[in-house]
Design an enzyme around this catalytic site. Structure first.
Site, PDB file in Angstrom:
ATOM      1  CE1 TYR A 143      -3.475  -2.706   0.851  1.00  0.00           C
ATOM      2  CE2 TYR A 143      -4.623  -0.629   1.136  1.00  0.00           C
ATOM      3  CZ  TYR A 143      -4.657  -1.984   0.946  1.00  0.00           C
ATOM      4  OH  TYR A 143      -5.858  -2.626   0.862  1.00  0.00           O
ATOM      5  CE  LYS A 194       2.102 -17.990  -1.709  1.00  0.00           C
ATOM      6  NZ  LYS A 194       1.240 -19.200  -1.715  1.00  0.00           N
ATOM      7  CG  ASP A 227      -1.833 -20.411  -0.410  1.00  0.00           C
ATOM      8  OD1 ASP A 227      -1.281 -20.331   0.707  1.00  0.00           O
ATOM      9  OD2 ASP A 227      -1.365 -21.099  -1.338  1.00  0.00           O
ATOM     10  CG  ASP A 251      -7.928  -4.860   1.769  1.00  0.00           C
ATOM     11  OD1 ASP A 251      -8.845  -4.343   2.426  1.00  0.00           O
ATOM     12  OD2 ASP A 251      -7.906  -4.873   0.521  1.00  0.00           O
TER      13      ASP A 251
HETATM   14  C1  IPM Z   1     -10.353  -1.166   4.022  1.00  0.00           C
HETATM   15  C2  IPM Z   1     -10.626  -0.613   2.649  1.00  0.00           C
HETATM   16  C3  IPM Z   1      -9.455   0.266   2.242  1.00  0.00           C
HETATM   17  C4  IPM Z   1      -8.209  -0.583   2.223  1.00  0.00           C
HETATM   18  C5  IPM Z   1      -9.644   1.001   0.913  1.00  0.00           C
HETATM   19  C6  IPM Z   1     -10.936   1.755   0.855  1.00  0.00           C
HETATM   20  C7  IPM Z   1      -8.485   1.916   0.622  1.00  0.00           C
HETATM   21  O1  IPM Z   1     -10.838  -1.646   1.742  1.00  0.00           O
HETATM   22  O2  IPM Z   1     -10.300  -0.363   4.983  1.00  0.00           O
HETATM   23  O3  IPM Z   1     -10.203  -2.374   4.159  1.00  0.00           O
HETATM   24  O4  IPM Z   1      -7.915  -1.243   1.213  1.00  0.00           O
HETATM   25  O5  IPM Z   1      -7.494  -0.593   3.228  1.00  0.00           O
HETATM   26 MN    MN Z   2     -10.745  -3.643   2.592  1.00  0.00          MN
END
Ligand code: IPM
Ligand code: MN
Length: 360
Positions: A143, A194, A227, A251
Site C-alpha cells: 500500500y 507467504k 492461501d 485487507d
Molecule cells: C479497508 C478498505 C481500504 C483498504 C480502501 C478503501 C483503501 O478496503 O479499509 O479495508 O484497502 O485498506
Molecule cells: Mn478492505
C-alpha cells in the site's frame, strides 16, 4: 472523564449511522458521568464537495486536537471518475492512516448470539458461533511501498522493516493475552504470510518467531500461508483467536472474515497508533445503494464507538455496556434488513439506535 472526539461522518450511510452512534454516546455520558466534546469535520466526498479535497487540512487539524476519531465511511459513485489519488478512499483514508501512524488495525470477526444463521457457512461449521480478531498491519507493505509505472509496466514494492513487523506482532500477542484473560481461554496467535515465495514474508516469520520466543513464549503461535489461511477460515473458523498479517493480506482476509460473520453491518474496526490515539470505523463502507432509505444497520458504527471507548479512553465498563445493550436488543428479536430472519421484528436505522439506547 473529559475527552475530545473528532467526528468524521463522510458519505453514503455514514451520516445516518453516525447519528445513532452519537445518541448512544450521549447515553453513556449521562449514565457514567463523562463529558465528551465532539467536533465534526468533512472527509471523503463531503470533503471534496465542501472544501475541494477528500482530506482537507482543517479536518487533519480537528483530528490532531482530538483524543480519538470516530469515522463513518467514504466514497460513492459521484466521485468515482476523479483521478484515483483524489478519490475519497485513496485521497482520505490512506493519508489519514499514514499521517497519524495508525499502524495497527483491529478487526473483530464475531457472530453475535442469535445471528448464527446469518453466516453463509454451514451450521455444523459455525456451531454456536466464533469470535476471532484480525490484526492487520496498516501503514506498510504494498500500500505504501515505492510505486511506479512506465509505458509497459507498473509496480508496487512490498517492503517491511524489522521494527514495523515487531510492533504489529506485539499488538497481536498483547491482544491475545488480553482476550484470554477476559475469556479464560488459551491465548493463540496465527501469523499469516507467504514465506514460501516472498522475501518480506521470510522476514515477517523470522521476526514473529523472535518476538514470540523472547516476549510471549506462553502464547500458542501457529504460522499459515495466506492461501491456506483463506481456506482454513472457511472450514475451522472456531479455531482462530488472533490472526496477524501484513497490510494487503489483512485487507483480503478481514473481508472474508466479515462475510462469514454474517453481515458486514455488524463489524467495527479500530486503527491504532502508539499512545492510545485511534480511528474507529465500521468495516462496511458507505453503501450508497441504501443511502437515505433509513434501513442501514447502525450496529457497526455503534460498536466502533465501543472500541473507541475501550482502546483510546480505557473505558472498559462503558464499552461492555454498549455490547451488552446490542446483544440484548438482538435477544428481543429486533433486526435490520441485513440480519433479518423468520420470526424476527424488522426495524430501521433509527429504531435500532433507539432500542440500543434504551438498554444502556
Ligand atoms: C479497508 C478498505 C481500504 C483498504 C480502501 C478503501 C483503501 O478496503 O479499509 O479495508 O484497502 O485498506
Ligand atoms: Mn478492505
Amino acid at each position: 472523564m473529559e475527552k475530545k472526539i473528532a467526528v468524521l461522518s463522510g458519505d453514503g450511510i455514514g451520516p445516518e449511522v453516525m447519528i445513532e452512534a452519537i445518541k448512544v454516546l450521549k447515553k453513556i455520558e449521562e449514565k457514567f458521568g463523562h463529558s465528551f466534546q465532539l467536533t465534526e469535520a468533512n472527509i471523503g466526498g463531503a470533503g471534496i464537495d465542501n472544501e475541494g479535497k477528500a482530506l482537507p487540512e482543517k479536518t487533519i487539524e480537528v483530528c490532531e486536537e482530538a483524543d480519538a476519531v470516530l469515522f463513518g465511511s467514504v466514497g460513492g459513485p459521484k466521485w468515482e471518475n476523479l483521478p484515483p489519488n483524489e478519490q475519497p478512499e485513496r485521497g482520505a483514508l490512506l493519508p489519514l492512516r499514514k499521517h497519524f501512524n495508525l499502524y495497527a488495525n483491529l478487526r473483530p470477526a464475531k457472530i453475535f448470539n442469535g445471528l448464527q444463521a446469518a453466516s453463509p457457512l454451514r451450521a455444523d461449521i459455525v456451531g454456536d458461533g466464533f469470535d476471532f480478531l484480525v490484526v492487520r498491519e496498516l501503514t506498510g507493505g504494498a500500500y505504501f511501498g515505492e510505486k511506479g509505472s512506465d509505458e509497459t509496466s507498473a509496480w508496487d514494492l512490498m517492503k517491511y522493516s524489522v521494527s514495523e513487523i515487531e510492533r504489529i506482532v506485539r499488538v497481536a500477542f498483547q491482544s491475545a493475552k488480553t482476550r484470554a484473560s477476559a475469556t479464560g481461554k488459551t491465548a493463540k496467535v496465527c501469523s499469516v504470510d507467504k514465506a514460501n515465495v516472498l522475501s518480506s514474508s521470510v522476514l515477517w516469520r523470522k521476526v514473529t518467531n523472535e518476538i514470540h520466543q523472547s516476549e510471549f513464549p506462553e502464547i500458542e503461535l501457529e504460522h499459515l500461508y495466506v492461501d491456506n489461511a483463506a481456506m482454513q477460515l472457511l472450514t475451522r473458523p472456531r479455531d482462530f483467536d488472533v490472526i496477524v498479517t501484513e497490510n494487503l493480506f489483512g485487507d483480503i482476509l478481514s473481508d472474508e472474515s466479515a462475510q462469514i460473520s454474517g453481515s458486514i453491518g455488524m463489524l467495527a474496526s479500530a486503527s491504532l497508533s502508539d499512545g492510545g490515539f485511534g480511528l474507529y470505523e465500521p468495516s462496511g463502507g458507505s453503501a450508497p445503494d441504501i443511502q437515505g432509505m433509513g434501513i442501514a444497520n447502525p450496529i457497526a458504527q455503534i460498536l466502533s464507538l465501543s472500541l473507541l471507548l475501550q482502546h483510546s479512553f480505557g473505558l472498559t465498563d462503558e464499552a461492555k455496556a454498549i455490547e451488552n445493550a446490542i446483544q440484548s436488543v438482538l435477544d428481543d428479536g429486533l433486526r435490520t434488513g441485513d440480519i433479518m430472519s423468520d420470526g424476527m421484528k424488522k426495524v430501521g436505522t433509527v429504531e435500532m439506535g433507539d432500542a440500543i439506547c434504551e438498554k444502556i
